[in-house]
Motif scaffolding. Structure first.
Motif, PDB file in Angstrom:
ATOM      1  N   GLN A 249      19.315   5.939  -0.861  1.00  6.58           N
ATOM      2  CA  GLN A 249      18.539   6.050   0.376  1.00  6.58           C
ATOM      3  C   GLN A 249      17.639   4.840   0.575  1.00  6.58           C
ATOM      4  OE1 GLN A 249      15.782   9.321   0.340  1.00  6.58           O
ATOM      5  NE2 GLN A 249      15.110   8.927  -1.752  1.00  6.58           N
ATOM      6  N   ASN A 250      17.365   4.534   1.835  1.00  7.47           N
ATOM      7  CA  ASN A 250      16.445   3.439   2.134  1.00  7.47           C
ATOM      8  C   ASN A 250      15.004   3.967   2.200  1.00  7.47           C
ATOM      9  OD1 ASN A 250      16.187   4.712   4.641  1.00  7.47           O
ATOM     10  ND2 ASN A 250      17.427   3.195   5.731  1.00  7.47           N
ATOM     11  N   ARG A 251      14.094   3.125   2.603  1.00  6.85           N
ATOM     12  CA  ARG A 251      12.673   3.491   2.599  1.00  6.85           C
ATOM     13  C   ARG A 251      12.321   4.505   3.674  1.00  6.85           C
ATOM     14  NH1 ARG A 251      10.055  -0.387  -0.676  1.00  6.85           N
ATOM     15  NH2 ARG A 251       8.017  -0.150   0.327  1.00  6.85           N
ATOM     16  N   GLU A 252      13.246   4.731   4.587  1.00  6.13           N
ATOM     17  CA  GLU A 252      13.059   5.780   5.607  1.00  6.13           C
ATOM     18  C   GLU A 252      13.750   7.077   5.215  1.00  6.13           C
ATOM     19  OE1 GLU A 252      13.944   2.461   6.566  1.00  6.13           O
ATOM     20  OE2 GLU A 252      11.750   2.269   6.734  1.00  6.13           O
ATOM     21  N   GLY A 253      14.335   7.103   4.020  1.00  4.19           N
ATOM     22  CA  GLY A 253      15.018   8.304   3.541  1.00  4.19           C
ATOM     23  C   GLY A 253      16.431   8.457   4.052  1.00  4.19           C
ATOM     24  N   GLU A 254      16.979   7.433   4.697  1.00  9.45           N
ATOM     25  CA  GLU A 254      18.327   7.496   5.238  1.00  9.45           C
ATOM     26  C   GLU A 254      19.320   6.789   4.311  1.00  9.45           C
ATOM     27  OE1 GLU A 254      17.761   5.558   8.957  1.00  9.45           O
ATOM     28  OE2 GLU A 254      17.099   7.393   9.984  1.00  9.45           O
ATOM     29  N   THR A 258      20.717  -1.096   5.702  1.00  5.02           N
ATOM     30  CA  THR A 258      19.524  -1.446   6.462  1.00  5.02           C
ATOM     31  C   THR A 258      19.467  -2.952   6.656  1.00  5.02           C
ATOM     32  OG1 THR A 258      18.401   0.417   5.422  1.00  5.02           O
ATOM     33  CG2 THR A 258      17.020  -1.181   6.564  1.00  5.02           C
ATOM     34  N   HIS A 358       9.745  -6.381  -1.289  1.00  6.16           N
ATOM     35  CA  HIS A 358       8.609  -5.466  -1.245  1.00  6.16           C
ATOM     36  C   HIS A 358       7.659  -5.578  -2.428  1.00  6.16           C
ATOM     37  CE1 HIS A 358      10.243  -3.535   2.298  1.00  6.16           C
ATOM     38  NE2 HIS A 358      11.407  -3.423   1.685  1.00  6.16           N
ATOM     39  N   SER A 400      15.301   0.676  -1.264  1.00  4.03           N
ATOM     40  CA  SER A 400      14.813   1.996  -1.652  1.00  4.03           C
ATOM     41  C   SER A 400      13.323   1.967  -1.982  1.00  4.03           C
ATOM     42  CB  SER A 400      15.602   2.512  -2.852  1.00  4.03           C
ATOM     43  OG  SER A 400      16.964   2.682  -2.512  1.00  4.03           O
ATOM     44  N   PRO A 401      12.644   3.118  -1.893  1.00  2.95           N
ATOM     45  CA  PRO A 401      11.193   3.172  -2.127  1.00  2.95           C
ATOM     46  C   PRO A 401      10.845   3.143  -3.606  1.00  2.95           C
ATOM     47  CG  PRO A 401      12.031   5.350  -1.597  1.00  2.95           C
ATOM     48  CD  PRO A 401      13.195   4.408  -1.416  1.00  2.95           C
TER      49      PRO A 401
END
Length: 450
Positions: A249-254, A258, A358, A400-401
């Protein structure tokens, strides 16, 4: 037997072996395969390009498949010297497709011990693929490789890195067929001035099965990079067919590719799996690989090493030492510390890029010492935060976060001018910095200016 008597016995063995060794000159792959199974020779091969398809004709490919012999040449002999300067083996990857070997079947295999290989180049050509194999595995003990060069191709799909999985995970959205470069599983393996140029999804150099005392010096790993924007611009192909659905998942949860990031198209430049005792890298370089030196869950020593344009430069575990090494953070973080009792000295070459990055580093674990320096004017750098008490992103994926994790007893000296963010699970640290403090939620973390 005392140490002195053992050394005397070894000396006598080496002298006897050298006196008995025979000088042999060869000019074909069939001759190379023959002497690969013998011992006590000095084999010199006539320089030139040797096509594997001339050695493995179609009948022998069928016979090999029926006999389940999936290696091309196995060096099972011991105490040999192979002088292969100027020798290039052209490896047509269609042979792998025709053989259809099981997963993780390697192609050239060294099972003998105390051999020395000098100067060989292996170049992959064609459009065949491998189901997770490696061009060269060194499995025997005390083998030395000098000036070996591998040009690796033959994976599927190529052009996306690990955006869509790594092959075995349930989350994989595209099934992979990997092809890696050079695998070390044997104790006391030493590599000098070896190079892997990867145009394949797979590792360049990697270590498995817990070997001891593996040494790399002046070795080089290189991949290619591609922007996620270029992937998203595709109007057909494997990524388009799965609607660009990622396995992370990416940082938006999708779970979707990205834009704004840079991906390496291969796996890691130098990688270890499991506990491998006394692993050393000296003056080695990784360029445009996913991880430069990914040495998680392991201890290692790195000295005078360099990373260039990696997704993440150094990812280290317990008891690792990094001395006088450097890397950039143009496409991803410089350092992930995921262990305890590390001692790190790293220089930041650059953080200049139009890609999203990041963090400069993340640190978790206990009793770590990290010294960060810079080789450039910090005023010209993008500011990337140093995250204390944070994990690497899931699977190391830049999109990812991050999460928070416990960090205790950290000693950090930050000379880069980059800002610091100290999480609430950071405890009992001492930090000296010339960068700003974004926030300090730690407990008994003492911060002072340099």
């Amino acid at each position: 037997m005392t140490i002195i008597s053992r050394l005397i016995a070894l000396f006598i063995f080496l002298v006897t072996t050298a006196s008995q060794a025979s000088d042999i000159h060869i000019s074909s792959l069939s001759e190379l395969a023959k002497y690969a199974g013998e011992s006590g020779h000095v084999i010199t091969m006539e320089p030139g390009v040797y096509k594997l398809t001339d050695y493995l004709i179609s009948d022998s490919i069928s016979a090999r498949r029926n006999r389940k012999v999936f290696q091309y040449i196995t060096f099972s002999g011991s105490n040999n010297v192979f002088n292969l300067k100027g020798v290039e083996i052209e490896l047509d990857t269609k042979i792998r497709t025709l053989l259809n070997p099981p997963i993780h079947s390697d192609e050239f295999l060294v099972t003998g011990s105390n051999n020395e290989f000098v100067g060989l180049t292996i170049r992959c050509v064609g459009n065949g693929t491998s189901p997770g194999g490696t061009v060269l595995q060194v499995a025997g003990e005390s083998n030395v490789l000098k000036d070996i060069t591998l040009h690796v191709a033959g994976s599927y799909p190529y052009g996306y890195g690990d955006l869509f999985g790594k092959g075995k995970q349930a989350e994989t959205t595209i099934k992979h067929r990997k092809h890696s470069g050079l695998l070390v599983t044997g104790n006391e393996t030493k590599l000098y001035r070896c190079k892997v140029y990867s145009r394949s999804f797979g590792h360049c150099f990697f270590i498995q099965q817990h070997p001891k005392n593996v040494y790399f010096e002046d070795c080089y790993a290189e991949g290619e990079v591609r922007t996620t924007d270029a992937v998203l611009a595709e109007t057909s192909g494997p990524a388009f067919d799965v609607n660009f659905k990622t396995w992370t998942q990416n940082r938006e949860g999708e779970y979707v590719v990205t834009p704004g990031y840079m991906k390496s198209l291969c796996e890691d430049g130098f990688r270890t799996y499991g506990i491998c005792e006394n692993i050393t890298f000296k003056n080695c370089t990784a360029k445009n690989t996913r991880g430069g030196f990914e040495l998680r869950f392991n201890s290692a020593r790195l000295e005078d090493c360099t990373t260039i344009g990696t997704e993440r430069a150094y990812w280290i575990g317990d008891n690792t030492t990094i001395i006088n090494s450097k890397g950039d953070a143009n496409y991803g973080p410089l350092l992930f510390v995921e262990g305890s009792h590390v001692d790190v000295e790293l220089r930041v070459d650059s953080t200049e890029s139009d890609r999203l990055v990041h963090s400069l580093i993340t640190v978790l674990g206990a009793d770590n010492k990290v010294v960060l320096k810079t080789t450039n004017d910090k005023k010209k750098q993008h500011e990337l935060p140093i995250l204390i008490g944070y994990t690497p992103p899931l699977h190391g994926e830049s999109m990812s976060p991050y999460s928070e994790a416990e960090t205790t007893g950290l000693e950090l000296i930050n000379e880069t001018g980059m800002p610091l963010k100290i999480g609430k699970q950071a405890k009992d640290g001492v930090i000296k910095t010339n960068g700003n403090i974004i926030e300090n939620n730690g407990v008994n973390v003492k911060v002072s200016e340099l």
